[in-house]
Design a protein around this motif. Structure first.
Motif, PDB file in Angstrom:
ATOM      1  N   THR A  72      -6.195   1.943  -7.210  1.00  0.00           N
ATOM      2  CA  THR A  72      -7.570   2.175  -6.768  1.00  0.00           C
ATOM      3  C   THR A  72      -8.128   0.938  -6.074  1.00  0.00           C
ATOM      4  OG1 THR A  72      -7.914   3.734  -8.572  1.00  0.00           O
ATOM      5  CG2 THR A  72      -9.881   2.829  -7.539  1.00  0.00           C
ATOM      6  N   LYS A  73      -7.872  -0.226  -6.666  1.00  0.00           N
ATOM      7  CA  LYS A  73      -8.343  -1.475  -6.060  1.00  0.00           C
ATOM      8  C   LYS A  73      -7.705  -1.680  -4.687  1.00  0.00           C
ATOM      9  CE  LYS A  73      -8.485  -6.443  -6.703  1.00  0.00           C
ATOM     10  NZ  LYS A  73      -7.982  -7.585  -7.430  1.00  0.00           N
ATOM     11  N   ALA A  74      -6.405  -1.478  -4.595  1.00  0.00           N
ATOM     12  CA  ALA A  74      -5.705  -1.637  -3.314  1.00  0.00           C
ATOM     13  C   ALA A  74      -6.213  -0.642  -2.289  1.00  0.00           C
ATOM     14  CB  ALA A  74      -4.202  -1.470  -3.510  1.00  0.00           C
ATOM     15  N   ASN A  75      -6.477   0.596  -2.722  1.00  0.00           N
ATOM     16  CA  ASN A  75      -6.998   1.620  -1.821  1.00  0.00           C
ATOM     17  C   ASN A  75      -8.386   1.241  -1.316  1.00  0.00           C
ATOM     18  OD1 ASN A  75      -6.934   4.117  -0.430  1.00  0.00           O
ATOM     19  ND2 ASN A  75      -8.179   5.029  -2.045  1.00  0.00           N
ATOM     20  N   PHE A  76      -9.240   0.738  -2.207  1.00  0.00           N
ATOM     21  CA  PHE A  76     -10.575   0.311  -1.805  1.00  0.00           C
ATOM     22  C   PHE A  76     -10.495  -0.820  -0.781  1.00  0.00           C
ATOM     23  CE2 PHE A  76     -14.234  -2.535  -2.348  1.00  0.00           C
ATOM     24  CZ  PHE A  76     -15.259  -1.666  -1.994  1.00  0.00           C
ATOM     25  N   GLU A  77      -9.648  -1.801  -1.054  1.00  0.00           N
ATOM     26  CA  GLU A  77      -9.482  -2.916  -0.115  1.00  0.00           C
ATOM     27  C   GLU A  77      -8.960  -2.422   1.231  1.00  0.00           C
ATOM     28  OE1 GLU A  77      -6.932  -5.525  -2.332  1.00  0.00           O
ATOM     29  OE2 GLU A  77      -8.607  -6.377  -3.479  1.00  0.00           O
ATOM     30  N   SER A  78      -8.047  -1.485   1.179  1.00  0.00           N
ATOM     31  CA  SER A  78      -7.482  -0.923   2.398  1.00  0.00           C
ATOM     32  C   SER A  78      -8.545  -0.157   3.192  1.00  0.00           C
ATOM     33  CB  SER A  78      -6.324  -0.004   2.029  1.00  0.00           C
ATOM     34  OG  SER A  78      -5.775   0.583   3.162  1.00  0.00           O
ATOM     35  N   GLN A  79      -9.356   0.620   2.506  1.00  0.00           N
ATOM     36  CA  GLN A  79     -10.427   1.363   3.181  1.00  0.00           C
ATOM     37  C   GLN A  79     -11.462   0.416   3.773  1.00  0.00           C
ATOM     38  OE1 GLN A  79     -11.902   4.231   0.377  1.00  0.00           O
ATOM     39  NE2 GLN A  79     -10.175   5.616   0.702  1.00  0.00           N
ATOM     40  N   PHE A  80     -11.771  -0.660   3.058  1.00  0.00           N
ATOM     41  CA  PHE A  80     -12.710  -1.647   3.579  1.00  0.00           C
ATOM     42  C   PHE A  80     -12.150  -2.303   4.841  1.00  0.00           C
ATOM     43  CE2 PHE A  80     -14.671  -5.865   3.792  1.00  0.00           C
ATOM     44  CZ  PHE A  80     -16.008  -5.493   3.857  1.00  0.00           C
ATOM     45  N   SER A  86      -8.053   6.190  16.704  1.00  0.00           N
ATOM     46  CA  SER A  86      -6.954   7.044  16.233  1.00  0.00           C
ATOM     47  C   SER A  86      -5.800   6.211  15.701  1.00  0.00           C
ATOM     48  CB  SER A  86      -6.460   7.942  17.358  1.00  0.00           C
ATOM     49  OG  SER A  86      -7.458   8.844  17.737  1.00  0.00           O
ATOM     50  N   LYS A  87      -5.465   5.160  16.425  1.00  0.00           N
ATOM     51  CA  LYS A  87      -4.347   4.307  16.018  1.00  0.00           C
ATOM     52  C   LYS A  87      -4.649   3.646  14.671  1.00  0.00           C
ATOM     53  CE  LYS A  87      -3.456   0.619  18.481  1.00  0.00           C
ATOM     54  NZ  LYS A  87      -3.020  -0.285  19.550  1.00  0.00           N
ATOM     55  N   ALA A  88      -5.852   3.139  14.502  1.00  0.00           N
ATOM     56  CA  ALA A  88      -6.219   2.488  13.243  1.00  0.00           C
ATOM     57  C   ALA A  88      -6.229   3.498  12.092  1.00  0.00           C
ATOM     58  CB  ALA A  88      -7.578   1.815  13.368  1.00  0.00           C
ATOM     59  N   ALA A  89      -6.776   4.678  12.343  1.00  0.00           N
ATOM     60  CA  ALA A  89      -6.829   5.706  11.294  1.00  0.00           C
ATOM     61  C   ALA A  89      -5.428   6.172  10.914  1.00  0.00           C
ATOM     62  CB  ALA A  89      -7.676   6.875  11.758  1.00  0.00           C
ATOM     63  N   GLU A  90      -4.571   6.376  11.890  1.00  0.00           N
ATOM     64  CA  GLU A  90      -3.199   6.811  11.604  1.00  0.00           C
ATOM     65  C   GLU A  90      -2.457   5.772  10.775  1.00  0.00           C
ATOM     66  OE1 GLU A  90      -0.955   7.985  15.051  1.00  0.00           O
ATOM     67  OE2 GLU A  90      -2.523   9.376  15.682  1.00  0.00           O
ATOM     68  N   ALA A  91      -2.616   4.510  11.135  1.00  0.00           N
ATOM     69  CA  ALA A  91      -1.946   3.445  10.384  1.00  0.00           C
ATOM     70  C   ALA A  91      -2.450   3.424   8.946  1.00  0.00           C
ATOM     71  CB  ALA A  91      -2.183   2.098  11.055  1.00  0.00           C
ATOM     72  N   GLN A  92      -3.759   3.593   8.783  1.00  0.00           N
ATOM     73  CA  GLN A  92      -4.343   3.579   7.442  1.00  0.00           C
ATOM     74  C   GLN A  92      -3.849   4.763   6.619  1.00  0.00           C
ATOM     75  OE1 GLN A  92      -6.130   1.424   5.794  1.00  0.00           O
ATOM     76  NE2 GLN A  92      -6.253   2.736   4.014  1.00  0.00           N
ATOM     77  N   ILE A  93      -3.828   5.926   7.204  1.00  0.00           N
ATOM     78  CA  ILE A  93      -3.389   7.126   6.482  1.00  0.00           C
ATOM     79  C   ILE A  93      -1.913   7.013   6.119  1.00  0.00           C
ATOM     80  CG2 ILE A  93      -2.949   9.600   6.764  1.00  0.00           C
ATOM     81  CD1 ILE A  93      -5.671   9.701   8.235  1.00  0.00           C
ATOM     82  N   THR A  94      -1.100   6.515   7.023  1.00  0.00           N
ATOM     83  CA  THR A  94       0.328   6.334   6.741  1.00  0.00           C
ATOM     84  C   THR A  94       0.529   5.369   5.581  1.00  0.00           C
ATOM     85  OG1 THR A  94       0.893   6.776   9.045  1.00  0.00           O
ATOM     86  CG2 THR A  94       2.526   5.591   7.742  1.00  0.00           C
ATOM     87  N   GLU A  95      -0.196   4.266   5.615  1.00  0.00           N
ATOM     88  CA  GLU A  95      -0.064   3.269   4.545  1.00  0.00           C
ATOM     89  C   GLU A  95      -0.571   3.825   3.212  1.00  0.00           C
ATOM     90  OE1 GLU A  95       0.924  -0.223   2.570  1.00  0.00           O
ATOM     91  OE2 GLU A  95       1.604   0.618   4.458  1.00  0.00           O
ATOM     92  N   THR A  96      -1.681   4.534   3.238  1.00  0.00           N
ATOM     93  CA  THR A  96      -2.219   5.133   2.012  1.00  0.00           C
ATOM     94  C   THR A  96      -1.242   6.150   1.441  1.00  0.00           C
ATOM     95  OG1 THR A  96      -4.497   4.774   2.739  1.00  0.00           O
ATOM     96  CG2 THR A  96      -4.153   6.424   1.032  1.00  0.00           C
ATOM     97  N   ASN A  97      -0.675   6.985   2.287  1.00  0.00           N
ATOM     98  CA  ASN A  97       0.314   7.975   1.837  1.00  0.00           C
ATOM     99  C   ASN A  97       1.529   7.291   1.201  1.00  0.00           C
ATOM    100  OD1 ASN A  97      -1.163  10.203   2.576  1.00  0.00           O
ATOM    101  ND2 ASN A  97      -0.159  10.451   4.542  1.00  0.00           N
TER     102      ASN A  97
END
Length: 184
Positions: A12-20, A102-113
């Motif tokens: 959860t902490k890593a996800n929050f940091e990633s979303q920020f 789009s590029k930033a969102a895709e990278a974030q979603i890939t990393e989160t997945n």
């Protein structure tokens, strides 16, 4: 070996940091796009003011109504061409900003997945006996969600490309019409 609550807390902490980080990145991209848009508009306004002043001087120096109307008509095509150039530049800024988002969102979603799958794998190693079916069902649902996102992403990209192609075609048609219009 970590306990399951600790693993979820760390995730959860890593996800929050990633979303920020994603939010910060998108905010920076948005400001860059706005900055380009403002710069384009300031440049266009300055050029327009200078051209309007020059045109007004020419029109006021006309000797007769015929010369006045000839000078007025001569301004139509250059003004239309400048409008087309402005529209293309504006579309370029919008397309570039959208691509960066789009590029930033895709990278974030890939990393989160990747992190979620890793967490599920780690948690499933420590899961009590008899929960294998639940873990497999969760992994299957996650895989389906990822496939759905990928399809949505492809469709959105195709729609954006189609829109851009249609805008370019319309601008090209307008440009052709302006060039073909008889000068008066």
């Amino acid at each position: 070996m970590f306990s399951i609550p600790e693993q979820f807390s760390n995730a959860t902490k890593a996800n929050f940091e990633s979303q920020f980080a994603l939010f910060s990145s998108l905010t920076n991209k948005a400001f860059e796009g706005v900055e380009k848009f403002v710069d384009l508009n300031l440049t266009a306004a300055k050029a327009s003011l200078e051209e309007t002043s020059s045109t007004a001087k020419q029109l006021l120096s006309a000797k007769d109504p015929q010369e006045f109307f000839a000078l007025s008509a001569a301004q139509v095509q250059p003004a239309a061409e400048k409008s087309i150039a402005y529209g293309r530049h504006l579309a370029s800024i919008a397309t570039g900003t959208t691509a960066e988002f789009s590029k930033a969102a895709e990278a974030q979603i890939t990393e989160t997945n990747r992190k979620v799958i890793s967490l599920v794998d780690e948690v499933s190693k420590n899961a009590p006996a008899g929960t294998e079916n639940a873990v497999a069902l969760f992994k299957s649902a996650l895989g389906s969600a990822n496939a759905g996102y990928e399809q949505f992403s492809k469709t959105a990209k195709q729609a954006a490309e189609t829109l851009e192609a249609n805008v370019n075609a319309a601008v090209n048609q307008f440009t052709s019409a302006v060039k073909a219009a008889p000068a008066k």
